[in-house]
Design an enzyme around this catalytic site. Structure first.
Site, PDB file in Angstrom:
ATOM      1  CG  ASP A  12      -1.936  -1.179   1.135  1.00 35.49           C
ATOM      2  OD1 ASP A  12      -2.417  -1.489   0.030  1.00 35.49           O
ATOM      3  OD2 ASP A  12      -2.229  -1.781   2.183  1.00 35.49           O
ATOM      4  CE  LYS A  34      -4.014  -6.775   0.711  1.00 32.75           C
ATOM      5  NZ  LYS A  34      -4.663  -5.463   0.514  1.00 32.75           N
ATOM      6  CG  ASP A  60      -7.669  -5.611  -1.299  1.00 31.64           C
ATOM      7  OD1 ASP A  60      -8.897  -5.761  -1.434  1.00 31.64           O
ATOM      8  OD2 ASP A  60      -7.128  -5.269  -0.224  1.00 31.64           O
ATOM      9  CE  LYS A  62     -10.659  -4.963   1.753  1.00 31.55           C
ATOM     10  NZ  LYS A  62      -9.379  -4.372   1.321  1.00 31.55           N
ATOM     11  CB  THR A  69     -21.000  -3.481 -11.903  1.00 32.04           C
ATOM     12  OG1 THR A  69     -22.178  -2.907 -12.450  1.00 32.04           O
ATOM     13  CG2 THR A  69     -19.937  -2.407 -11.767  1.00 32.04           C
ATOM     14  N   GLY A 171      -3.878  -8.492   8.946  1.00 32.07           N
ATOM     15  CA  GLY A 171      -4.023  -7.983  10.313  1.00 32.07           C
ATOM     16  C   GLY A 171      -2.823  -8.323  11.177  1.00 32.07           C
ATOM     17  N   GLY A 177      -2.205  -8.566  15.057  1.00 39.06           N
ATOM     18  CA  GLY A 177      -2.276 -10.029  14.907  1.00 39.06           C
ATOM     19  C   GLY A 177      -0.895 -10.669  14.795  1.00 39.06           C
ATOM     20  N   GLY A 193       1.454  -5.767   5.483  1.00 35.61           N
ATOM     21  CA  GLY A 193       1.779  -4.533   4.785  1.00 35.61           C
ATOM     22  C   GLY A 193       2.780  -3.679   5.525  1.00 35.61           C
ATOM     23  NE  ARG A 194      -0.712  -0.305   8.451  1.00 41.03           N
ATOM     24  CZ  ARG A 194      -1.739  -0.071   9.244  1.00 41.03           C
ATOM     25  NH1 ARG A 194      -1.900   1.141   9.770  1.00 41.03           N
ATOM     26  NH2 ARG A 194      -2.623  -1.016   9.511  1.00 41.03           N
TER      27      ARG A 194
END
Ligand code: O7M
Length: 217
Positions: A12, A34, A60, A62, A69, A171, A177, A193-194
């Site tokens: 991200d 991702k 991703d 979502k 669509t 998470g 997590g 991610g981070r």
């Protein structure tokens, strides 16, 4: 997607040079990358093709719309080179069925969000999470997304979907997590991610996560 390190990088970041640099250094430690709205809105859909030289790409978005669509979105994302698309489950069986049909005809995967990892998921999503997991199994999606912040829910969702579907679990780290707990509870992969991309040494953090995972499998 090969099940080797069981780690998926959530990329991200907002800059394509940074995205490519991080992907290059962590590529050996992850089974997939991702990407989602932050990176794609900042850099364009073409980043999927550029990153796919390092690892399979999970898009991703979502996706949460009517069947037609969803179909149009999934077709565009697969055409851009993604190997999998993440869709929401709460839109129901027909939207999911259409997404799975598009994935199947492209030999690609759909992952369905069940219950999300953040505290607000308890407001509405948790009540529907198990029914969504069952629908994902009935519609033969490739797998589901379940929260590493609540390993007990990963376990519940694993019991519902059985062994045919996979679980990818975000998470870990910044959201609190643990990779080992999520894998022990039944996740096939953790999404991080981070903790990785904000670190001074993303490869070292990724390698440490992989060794934590390997200790429990
Ligand atoms: O490790 P983080 O917290 O920096 O990033 C986690 C990533 O997983 C980030 O890209 C989120 O958008 C995503 N995610 C969640 O954090 N929680 C969810 O319940 C679901 C997702 C996700 O990937 O959905 C498909």
């Amino acid at each position: 997607m090969e099940k080797d390190t069981r780690l998926i990088l959530a990329l991200d970041v907002l800059d394509s040079a940074e995205a490519l640099r991080i992907s290059q250094v962590v590529a050996g430690h992850v089974d997939a990358i991702k990407v989602g709205y932050p990176l794609i809105l900042a850099t364009g859909l073409g980043i999927i093709t550029e990153l796919s030289r390092y690892a399979p790409i999970i898009a991703d978005f979502k996706v949460a719309d009517i069947p037609n669509t969803n179909r149009l979105i999934c077709e565009q994302v697969f055409k851009a080179g993604a190997d999998a698309v993440i869709v929401q489950g709460f839109t129901g069986h027909d939207s999911l069925r259409t997404s799975v049909e598009v994935a199947r005809s492209n030999n690609k995967d759909i992952f369905v969000v069940t219950e999300m990892s953040h505290p607000g998921a308890l407001d509405f999503m948790q009540a529907a999470g198990e029914a969504i997991a069952k629908m994902a199994a009935d519609e033969q999606a490739s797998g589901v997304v379940a929260p590493a912040t609540r390993p007990e829910r990963v376990r519940d969702i694993r019991n519902i979907i059985g062994s045919d579907l996979t679980i990818i679990s975000p998470g870990v780290g910044t959201q609190g997590g643990s990779a080992a707990d999520a894998i022990r509870a039944g996740a096939d992969w953790v999404i991080v991610g981070r903790s990785i991309y904000q670190s001074d040494d993303p490869a070292a953090v990724a390698a440490k996560l992989v060794s934590e995972i390997k200790e429990v499998i």
